[in-house]
Design a protein around this motif. Structure first.
Motif, PDB file in Angstrom:
ATOM      1  N   LEU A 167      45.103  40.330  51.124  1.00 44.41           N
ATOM      2  CA  LEU A 167      45.001  40.862  49.767  1.00 44.41           C
ATOM      3  C   LEU A 167      45.705  42.209  49.644  1.00 44.41           C
ATOM      4  O   LEU A 167      46.350  42.483  48.630  1.00 44.41           O
ATOM      5  N   ASN A 168      45.584  43.057  50.653  1.00 42.66           N
ATOM      6  CA  ASN A 168      46.269  44.345  50.601  1.00 42.66           C
ATOM      7  C   ASN A 168      47.779  44.170  50.639  1.00 42.66           C
ATOM      8  O   ASN A 168      48.512  44.890  49.946  1.00 42.66           O
ATOM      9  N   SER A 176      38.460  30.629  44.584  1.00 42.77           N
ATOM     10  CA  SER A 176      37.456  30.282  45.597  1.00 42.77           C
ATOM     11  C   SER A 176      37.453  31.189  46.816  1.00 42.77           C
ATOM     12  O   SER A 176      37.070  30.759  47.910  1.00 42.77           O
ATOM     13  N   LEU A 177      37.866  32.436  46.662  1.00 48.46           N
ATOM     14  CA  LEU A 177      37.802  33.357  47.804  1.00 48.46           C
ATOM     15  C   LEU A 177      36.362  33.703  48.164  1.00 48.46           C
ATOM     16  O   LEU A 177      36.052  33.975  49.320  1.00 48.46           O
ATOM     17  N   TYR A 233      51.538  35.769  46.500  1.00 47.85           N
ATOM     18  CA  TYR A 233      50.151  35.597  46.957  1.00 47.85           C
ATOM     19  C   TYR A 233      50.097  34.574  48.088  1.00 47.85           C
ATOM     20  O   TYR A 233      49.453  34.808  49.131  1.00 47.85           O
ATOM     21  N   ALA A 234      50.771  33.448  47.903  1.00 42.14           N
ATOM     22  CA  ALA A 234      50.792  32.424  48.947  1.00 42.14           C
ATOM     23  C   ALA A 234      51.454  32.948  50.217  1.00 42.14           C
ATOM     24  O   ALA A 234      50.973  32.703  51.334  1.00 42.14           O
ATOM     25  N   ASP A 235      52.558  33.685  50.069  1.00 39.65           N
ATOM     26  CA  ASP A 235      53.250  34.247  51.237  1.00 39.65           C
ATOM     27  C   ASP A 235      52.356  35.240  51.982  1.00 39.65           C
ATOM     28  O   ASP A 235      52.342  35.266  53.224  1.00 39.65           O
ATOM     29  N   ALA A 290      45.801  46.198  39.626  1.00 35.60           N
ATOM     30  CA  ALA A 290      46.009  45.270  40.737  1.00 35.60           C
ATOM     31  C   ALA A 290      45.065  45.666  41.850  1.00 35.60           C
ATOM     32  O   ALA A 290      45.256  46.684  42.509  1.00 35.60           O
ATOM     33  N   GLY A 291      44.030  44.888  42.067  1.00 33.04           N
ATOM     34  CA  GLY A 291      43.067  45.175  43.116  1.00 33.04           C
ATOM     35  C   GLY A 291      42.560  43.886  43.719  1.00 33.04           C
ATOM     36  O   GLY A 291      42.029  43.024  43.022  1.00 33.04           O
ATOM     37  N   GLY A 292      42.753  43.711  45.019  1.00 26.67           N
ATOM     38  CA  GLY A 292      42.350  42.469  45.656  1.00 26.67           C
ATOM     39  C   GLY A 292      43.166  41.301  45.136  1.00 26.67           C
ATOM     40  O   GLY A 292      44.395  41.326  45.144  1.00 26.67           O
ATOM     41  N   ASP A 293      42.469  40.283  44.646  1.00 25.37           N
ATOM     42  CA  ASP A 293      43.164  39.104  44.125  1.00 25.37           C
ATOM     43  C   ASP A 293      43.250  39.116  42.607  1.00 25.37           C
ATOM     44  O   ASP A 293      43.572  38.098  41.983  1.00 25.37           O
ATOM     45  N   ASP A 294      43.004  40.258  42.000  1.00 25.72           N
ATOM     46  CA  ASP A 294      42.929  40.381  40.538  1.00 25.72           C
ATOM     47  C   ASP A 294      44.103  41.202  40.024  1.00 25.72           C
ATOM     48  O   ASP A 294      44.327  42.326  40.480  1.00 25.72           O
ATOM     49  N   VAL A 295      44.853  40.648  39.069  1.00 25.95           N
ATOM     50  CA  VAL A 295      46.025  41.329  38.515  1.00 25.95           C
ATOM     51  C   VAL A 295      45.978  41.246  36.999  1.00 25.95           C
ATOM     52  O   VAL A 295      45.649  40.196  36.435  1.00 25.95           O
ATOM     53  N   LEU A 296      46.297  42.357  36.349  1.00 27.91           N
ATOM     54  CA  LEU A 296      46.441  42.374  34.900  1.00 27.91           C
ATOM     55  C   LEU A 296      47.694  43.157  34.552  1.00 27.91           C
ATOM     56  O   LEU A 296      47.875  44.291  35.002  1.00 27.91           O
ATOM     57  N   ALA A 297      48.576  42.557  33.752  1.00 31.85           N
ATOM     58  CA  ALA A 297      49.823  43.216  33.368  1.00 31.85           C
ATOM     59  C   ALA A 297      50.169  42.848  31.937  1.00 31.85           C
ATOM     60  O   ALA A 297      49.761  41.800  31.425  1.00 31.85           O
ATOM     61  N   LEU A 298      50.933  43.725  31.279  1.00 30.62           N
ATOM     62  CA  LEU A 298      51.472  43.482  29.949  1.00 30.62           C
ATOM     63  C   LEU A 298      52.986  43.419  30.077  1.00 30.62           C
ATOM     64  O   LEU A 298      53.589  44.255  30.754  1.00 30.62           O
TER      65      LEU A 298
END
Length: 652
Positions: free
Chosen positions: A398-399, A378-379, A444-446, A419-427
């Motif tokens: 976000l940064n 909900s950003l 993210y919360a911190d 990893a950009g903004g609030d979007d992360v993809l990892a394997l």
């Protein structure tokens, strides 16, 4: 004269990023899309535009201009679609210059690949060049608009609806990576079995090597640029339409394959367990036997930490960092022998060596790896609140989060794709995915607590797909989108984690839970249960697969017999079910001293079988409970305990 507000988007995103045959293809798509977004941002700044959101990752634009310091960026770090919500540009701003900069950068990169890899081939390239130019020039759809109003947020979407861009018509045989695009040889029809490889692809594979172009792979121009750009990117220099110069930088030539990630912990355990000269003779015998199977002399971009820690600074052990991990699996070696009959003897030798090494730890590598996708909740609604000027603190938060993501993924032996903004993809290796997801959620919360002043609590939802290494990568990547959006966010109500396991026969399970019901202390309950069971089995010297097949199989049968998964009021009290699970657990052969552990395990298992979800009432979220229980929590723990190597997981 009044300032204006500039909006721009670049696509097709899915057509460029998600279509991939290997890990490196998907990484390349994400990296290049982020790079082109960076080109656009820099072109805006060169015309004195002021970009407030999203703020580029620290130092990224400096690298674009050849002035970067420290380690160069290895992952995409700029959202592929950015709408300059409060970006101001001068009245004389020229949007067409930004679009021209994007196209100039892309075409210069593609031309550099052409000159290095194709131009010198001793074959007729007339038709190939026509295909190349048509595809490179006709791929990108760039939409932009200028507005006098800062709040005209839907203007760009309305502009895109004009659909003035259409992909070129593509005849002939199609690319194996990107649907609908013609492969570069220009063949009119697919080859027939037994006819051998086309002369074009045989010559090109000889030029670029079998690591980058496997036998039988036929690619279009866009896919070939994705595959080969790392080799030319360090020397790239492009003069832009408004006379600034864009530079490339050193990027990884190789990234860990899904096979390497799946086998990482087994490989690390093997290195640590080798105690005698005989053990090391067997390990180096395997290394030598595998060294000719598409191995590379270049290190991967990110060696899984567990392997790095096991190898330490020993240069001999570090040689394992260059191996293709897929060949640590018997069934992959068998497939290679079937596809390349001439390699049968080499495959037989490798399999014999592999069996000797497996005897050191008396285990085999897990054939499963994890796709982890995470996204903020909900950003968008908060970003649209211009009255409270939330864009700046959101960008700062976000940064701060994005800067921490690479280290978190690395600490968990994973490979960060984006990893950009609030979007992360990892394997990641399957053993590390849950811990990594929780660490990212906490960071993210911190970040928002420290930097997001005036921002309502922002949360991060996650999706983990456990996939078999023989399943198509594109399938898992695509499904992770659905898992995140439809299950973690919609069905479970955001601020949640959703997990799916895909076995060779199809979807094995789907489990989801709000974070505050899934976490206990600093660990996910499911993850802790897995560790506790494995530790107890090791202490009791019990067979893991035997226990898992016995206890969990009986527990799943109990759920079926009592109708516990039906979405109605339970006919049996939860306490009674806990007692039955406790008895089943102890009947597997554990001593009476484990009665307390058995009770706790049964209670925690039932808690994770409950169907929790989150709703919002009076702007306050609260957790509710659906009727019935889900046996998928039992299946998930069994899967994790056996590392996917139970009876069903071995069917290929």
């Amino acid at each position: 004269m009044a300032n204006k507000h500039f909006h721009i988007t670049l696509g097709p995103v899915q057509g460029f990023v998600a279509q991939a045959r290997r890990t490196r293809d998907f990484w390349a798509g994400s990296f290049l899309l982020s790079w082109l977004s960076g080109i656009a941002m820099n072109a805006i700044k060169k015309q004195n535009g002021d970009i407030k959101f999203p703020i580029p990752a620290r130092g990224y634009l400096e690298w674009l201009e050849g002035e970067g310091t420290g380690e160069p960026p290895e992952q995409g770090a700029i959202p592929n679609r950015f709408t300059a919500i409060i970006t101001k540009v001068p009245a004389d701003f020229k949007p067409e210059v930004v679009e021209a900069a994007i196209r100039a950068a892309w075409q210069a990169l593609a031309e550099t690949v052409w000159k290095q890899d194709l131009q010198a081939l001793d074959i007729d390239l007339t038709e190939t060049r026509k295909i190349w130019e048509r595809q490179i020039e006709g791929f990108w759809e760039i939409s932009w608009c200028l507005s006098d109003e800062e709040t005209a947020s839907n203007l760009l979407d309305r502009r895109k609806n004009w659909r003035t861009w259409h992909p070129p018509v593509e005849p002939g045989v199609k690319c194996m990576m990107m649907d609908g695009w013609q492969e570069l040889s220009g063949a009119e029809r697919p080859g027939r079995a037994g006819q051998g490889e086309r002369a074009f692809w045989k010559a090109l594979r000889k030029k670029v090597g079998k690591v980058d172009l496997r036998q039988g792979e036929e690619l279009c121009a866009i896919a070939f640029v994705k595959r080969r750009f790392p080799h030319v990117f360090p020397r790239l220099q492009v003069t832009m339409p408004d006379n600034w110069v864009a530079y490339g930088w050193r990027v990884p030539v190789n990234v860990p394959s899904v096979g390497y990630l799946a086998a990482a912990h087994w490989l690390a355990d093997t290195i640590r367990s080798a105690e005698t000269p005989e053990h090391w003779d067997q390990i180096w015998g395997l290394h030598d036997a595998l060294s000719g199977f598409e191995a590379s002399n270049s290190r991967h971009a990110e060696i899984p930490r567990c392997v790095r820690d096991a190898a330490g600074r020993d240069p001999e052990k570090q040689q394992w960092e260059r191996m293709d991990g897929q060949y640590l699996f018997d069934f992959i070696l068998q497939t290679k022998a079937q596809q390349e009959p001439d390699s049968q003897q080499e495959v037989d030798d490798a399999q014999q060596c592999l069996r000797k090494v497996q005897a050191i730890t008396k285990t085999r590598p897990s054939p499963f790896y994890a796709i982890l996708r995470m996204d903020g909740d909900s950003l968008g609604s908060q970003m649209s609140d211009l009255k409270n000027k939330k864009q700046k603190p959101i960008s700062q938060a976000l940064n701060a989060f994005t800067e921490k993501v690479p280290d978190i993924v690395s600490e968990n032996s994973g490979f960060l794709v984006y990893a950009g903004g609030d979007d992360v993809l990892a394997l990641l290796p399957m053993e590390d995915a849950m811990n990594c997801a929780l660490a990212l959620r906490n960071e993210y919360a911190d970040s928002f607590r420290q930097h997001g002043k005036g921002i309502a609590t922002s949360t991060l939802s996650g999706a983990i797909e456990y996939c078999h290494i023989k399943s198509p990568l594109m399938q898992g990547l695509s499904d992770s989108h659905t898992l995140l959006d439809d299950i973690a966010k919609d069905y479970c109500g955001r601020d949640s984690l959703a997990i799916r396991v895909w076995k060779p026969g199809g979807k094995h399970l789907e489990w989801s839970c709000p974070w505050d019901k899934a976490v206990q202390g600093d660990k996910l309950v499911i993850d802790k249960l897995t560790d506790d069971i494995c530790q107890t089995l090791q202490q009791e010297k019990q067979d893991i697969n035997g226990f898992a097949w016995g206890f969990f199989h009986k527990a799943e049968q109990l759920f079926s017999t009592l109708g516990l998964e039906q979405e109605n009021d339970l006919l049996v009290e939860a306490e009674a079910v806990i007692s039955l699970l406790k008895s089943m657990y102890l009947q597997t052969g554990f001593e009476a001293k484990n009665q307390t552990d058995a009770s706790l395990l049964a209670e925690q298992l039932i808690e994770q079988c409950k169907r929790y979800y989150r709703i919002t009432e009076d702007e306050k979220p609260k957790v509710e409970l659906r009727k019935g229980l889900s046996a998928d929590a039992l299946k998930l723990v069994r899967f994790l305990v056996t590392k996917g190597q139970d009876k069903e997981g071995q069917r290929l």
